[in-house]
Design a protein around this motif. Sequence first.
Motif, PDB file in Angstrom:
ATOM      1  N   GLN A 229     -30.728  -5.584  16.955  1.00 11.26           N
ATOM      2  CA  GLN A 229     -30.263  -4.411  17.954  1.00 11.26           C
ATOM      3  C   GLN A 229     -29.216  -4.008  16.473  1.00 11.26           C
ATOM      4  N   ARG A 230     -29.098  -2.877  16.638  1.00 15.61           N
ATOM      5  CA  ARG A 230     -28.347  -2.440  15.676  1.00 15.61           C
ATOM      6  C   ARG A 230     -26.328  -2.881  16.445  1.00 15.61           C
ATOM      7  N   PHE A 231     -25.607  -3.544  15.224  1.00 12.07           N
ATOM      8  CA  PHE A 231     -24.282  -3.524  16.257  1.00 12.07           C
ATOM      9  C   PHE A 231     -23.385  -2.528  15.321  1.00 12.07           C
ATOM     10  N   GLN A 232     -21.624  -2.536  16.028  1.00 14.18           N
ATOM     11  CA  GLN A 232     -21.159  -1.989  14.824  1.00 14.18           C
ATOM     12  C   GLN A 232     -20.091  -3.170  15.662  1.00 14.18           C
ATOM     13  N   VAL A 233     -18.776  -4.194  14.865  1.00 14.43           N
ATOM     14  CA  VAL A 233     -17.528  -4.457  15.152  1.00 14.43           C
ATOM     15  C   VAL A 233     -16.905  -3.677  14.529  1.00 14.43           C
ATOM     16  N   VAL A 234     -15.695  -3.591  16.153  1.00 15.97           N
ATOM     17  CA  VAL A 234     -14.527  -3.097  15.764  1.00 15.97           C
ATOM     18  C   VAL A 234     -12.906  -3.332  15.999  1.00 15.97           C
ATOM     19  N   PRO A 235     -12.374  -4.488  14.758  1.00 18.27           N
ATOM     20  CA  PRO A 235     -11.818  -4.738  15.051  1.00 18.27           C
ATOM     21  C   PRO A 235     -10.298  -4.033  15.082  1.00 18.27           C
ATOM     22  N   GLU A 236      -9.718  -4.338  16.305  1.00 20.70           N
ATOM     23  CA  GLU A 236      -8.186  -3.442  16.176  1.00 20.70           C
ATOM     24  C   GLU A 236      -6.718  -3.995  15.257  1.00 20.70           C
ATOM     25  N   ARG A 237      -6.515  -5.188  15.947  1.00 18.05           N
ATOM     26  CA  ARG A 237      -5.958  -6.326  15.697  1.00 18.05           C
ATOM     27  C   ARG A 237      -6.277  -7.608  14.649  1.00 18.05           C
ATOM     28  N   VAL A 238      -5.447  -8.030  13.751  1.00 15.21           N
ATOM     29  CA  VAL A 238      -6.445  -9.011  13.893  1.00 15.21           C
ATOM     30  C   VAL A 238      -5.185  -9.975  13.003  1.00 15.21           C
ATOM     31  N   TRP A 239      -5.651 -11.805  13.325  1.00 17.56           N
ATOM     32  CA  TRP A 239      -4.420 -11.830  12.406  1.00 17.56           C
ATOM     33  C   TRP A 239      -5.730 -13.628  12.105  1.00 17.56           C
ATOM     34  N   ARG A 240      -4.230 -14.286  11.320  1.00 16.98           N
ATOM     35  CA  ARG A 240      -5.084 -15.119  10.447  1.00 16.98           C
ATOM     36  C   ARG A 240      -4.541 -16.921  10.934  1.00 16.98           C
ATOM     37  N   VAL A 241      -6.140 -17.469  10.947  1.00 14.35           N
ATOM     38  CA  VAL A 241      -6.094 -18.786  11.766  1.00 14.35           C
ATOM     39  C   VAL A 241      -4.619 -19.680  10.861  1.00 14.35           C
ATOM     40  N   ALA A 242      -4.065 -19.962  11.210  1.00 16.70           N
ATOM     41  CA  ALA A 242      -3.309 -21.077  10.123  1.00 16.70           C
ATOM     42  C   ALA A 242      -3.432 -22.706  10.202  1.00 16.70           C
ATOM     43  N   ALA A 243      -4.117 -22.909  11.485  1.00 16.77           N
ATOM     44  CA  ALA A 243      -4.707 -24.163  11.701  1.00 16.77           C
ATOM     45  C   ALA A 243      -5.623 -24.539  12.889  1.00 16.77           C
ATOM     46  N   SER A 244      -6.057 -25.583  12.853  1.00 20.03           N
ATOM     47  CA  SER A 244      -7.050 -25.540  13.876  1.00 20.03           C
ATOM     48  C   SER A 244      -7.946 -27.006  13.949  1.00 20.03           C
TER      49      SER A 244
ATOM     50  N   VAL B 196      -8.329  -8.452  18.052  1.00 20.01           N
ATOM     51  CA  VAL B 196      -8.787  -8.403  19.213  1.00 20.01           C
ATOM     52  C   VAL B 196      -9.628  -7.073  19.314  1.00 20.01           C
ATOM     53  N   GLY B 197     -10.230  -6.209  19.354  1.00 21.69           N
ATOM     54  CA  GLY B 197     -11.203  -4.921  19.189  1.00 21.69           C
ATOM     55  C   GLY B 197     -12.599  -5.476  20.284  1.00 21.69           C
ATOM     56  N   ASP B 198     -13.528  -3.805  19.503  1.00 17.81           N
ATOM     57  CA  ASP B 198     -14.315  -3.974  20.312  1.00 17.81           C
ATOM     58  C   ASP B 198     -15.422  -4.621  19.371  1.00 17.81           C
ATOM     59  N   ALA B 199     -16.011  -4.365  20.364  1.00 15.93           N
ATOM     60  CA  ALA B 199     -17.950  -4.216  19.458  1.00 15.93           C
ATOM     61  C   ALA B 199     -18.951  -3.045  20.606  1.00 15.93           C
ATOM     62  N   ARG B 200     -20.355  -3.250  19.600  1.00 15.94           N
ATOM     63  CA  ARG B 200     -20.872  -2.356  20.051  1.00 15.94           C
ATOM     64  C   ARG B 200     -22.505  -2.804  19.889  1.00 15.94           C
ATOM     65  N   PHE B 201     -22.909  -2.416  20.619  1.00 12.47           N
ATOM     66  CA  PHE B 201     -24.718  -2.824  20.362  1.00 12.47           C
ATOM     67  C   PHE B 201     -25.859  -1.738  20.513  1.00 12.47           C
ATOM     68  N   GLU B 202     -26.602  -1.471  20.201  1.00  9.15           N
ATOM     69  CA  GLU B 202     -27.874  -0.326  20.584  1.00  9.15           C
ATOM     70  C   GLU B 202     -28.381  -1.196  21.766  1.00  9.15           C
ATOM     71  N   ALA B 203     -28.942   0.162  22.593  1.00 10.61           N
ATOM     72  CA  ALA B 203     -29.326  -0.482  23.909  1.00 10.61           C
ATOM     73  C   ALA B 203     -30.797  -0.950  24.081  1.00 10.61           C
ATOM     74  N   PHE B 204     -30.747  -1.883  25.010  1.00  8.43           N
ATOM     75  CA  PHE B 204     -31.801  -2.774  25.262  1.00  8.43           C
ATOM     76  C   PHE B 204     -33.293  -2.066  24.622  1.00  8.43           C
ATOM     77  N   ASP B 205     -34.281  -2.666  23.807  1.00  4.95           N
ATOM     78  CA  ASP B 205     -35.553  -1.812  23.994  1.00  4.95           C
ATOM     79  C   ASP B 205     -36.640  -2.447  23.929  1.00  4.95           C
ATOM     80  N   PRO B 206     -37.187  -2.957  25.127  1.00  9.72           N
ATOM     81  CA  PRO B 206     -38.575  -4.483  24.963  1.00  9.72           C
ATOM     82  C   PRO B 206     -39.370  -4.076  24.103  1.00  9.72           C
ATOM     83  N   THR B 207     -39.572  -2.335  23.153  1.00 13.14           N
ATOM     84  CA  THR B 207     -40.380  -2.229  22.891  1.00 13.14           C
ATOM     85  C   THR B 207     -40.280  -2.867  21.320  1.00 13.14           C
ATOM     86  N   ARG B 208     -38.939  -2.624  20.536  1.00 13.25           N
ATOM     87  CA  ARG B 208     -38.338  -3.081  19.527  1.00 13.25           C
ATOM     88  C   ARG B 208     -37.301  -4.392  19.355  1.00 13.25           C
TER      89      ARG B 208
END
Length: 242
Positions: free
Chosen positions: A172-187, A221-233
Amino acid sequence: MSMQTSPRQAASATPHLPDGEGERFTGFGVMAVPFASGHVLALRVWARTTIGAPYRSVWHRDPSGSWHMYVTAAPERSCPRYFSAAASFERVAGIDVEWSDAAALRVRIPSVLDWTVHLEATPATKAMSAIAQMIPANAKRSDAVLGAMGPMSRPVLRTGRMRMVGAAPNRQRFQVVPERVWRVAASAATIEGASLGTTHPLDRQTRLGDFWMPQRGVFYVGDARFEAFDPTRHDAPRVATA
């Protein structure tokens, strides 16, 4: 939303699904955090989706390069719908995500994972967030606009290669749409009690399909979109084979 909003405030705000066609998601998460040991962790908390109920997902890549996903919804209604051609998966009863303060969260899967993430705003993340919020809504559905955001983010956030548009492993084709981002300072994280060690870029950047995992931890923080599932593709959710 004020540019001074904390990660916890932004993640807790009532989300609205993006307009448009296809399968849409809105929420927050950690794009990825790489560790010096070769492990990689990622988090998805989708508060609203068009394919089913809200769900949470943790992605884990081990040092051998194998990916495994823990999801709180059925695979056909969660991340394996798009990524199972390249990752094994299992459904878990719950993924606990708790904010310990305005810029720190803890992610737990009982008997499996204990992961802490500390976030910070930097001049680079503030600039990227400001740019993202100035883009008109219709432009955020444009492959050309989103395609330009990935290369622009790379030198600013020092993430290595990034793509906001492309194809997932299940085609499936995708689009990632981040509205806000922060750096991971430690983990820090343990899996089944074993520490993953310190955070550090991988020797070789990893990806799932056209989705490249950043070489430095990024929270969004944001959105994502994926192409609608098509079992033939498109490939139906299945456990990936070696």
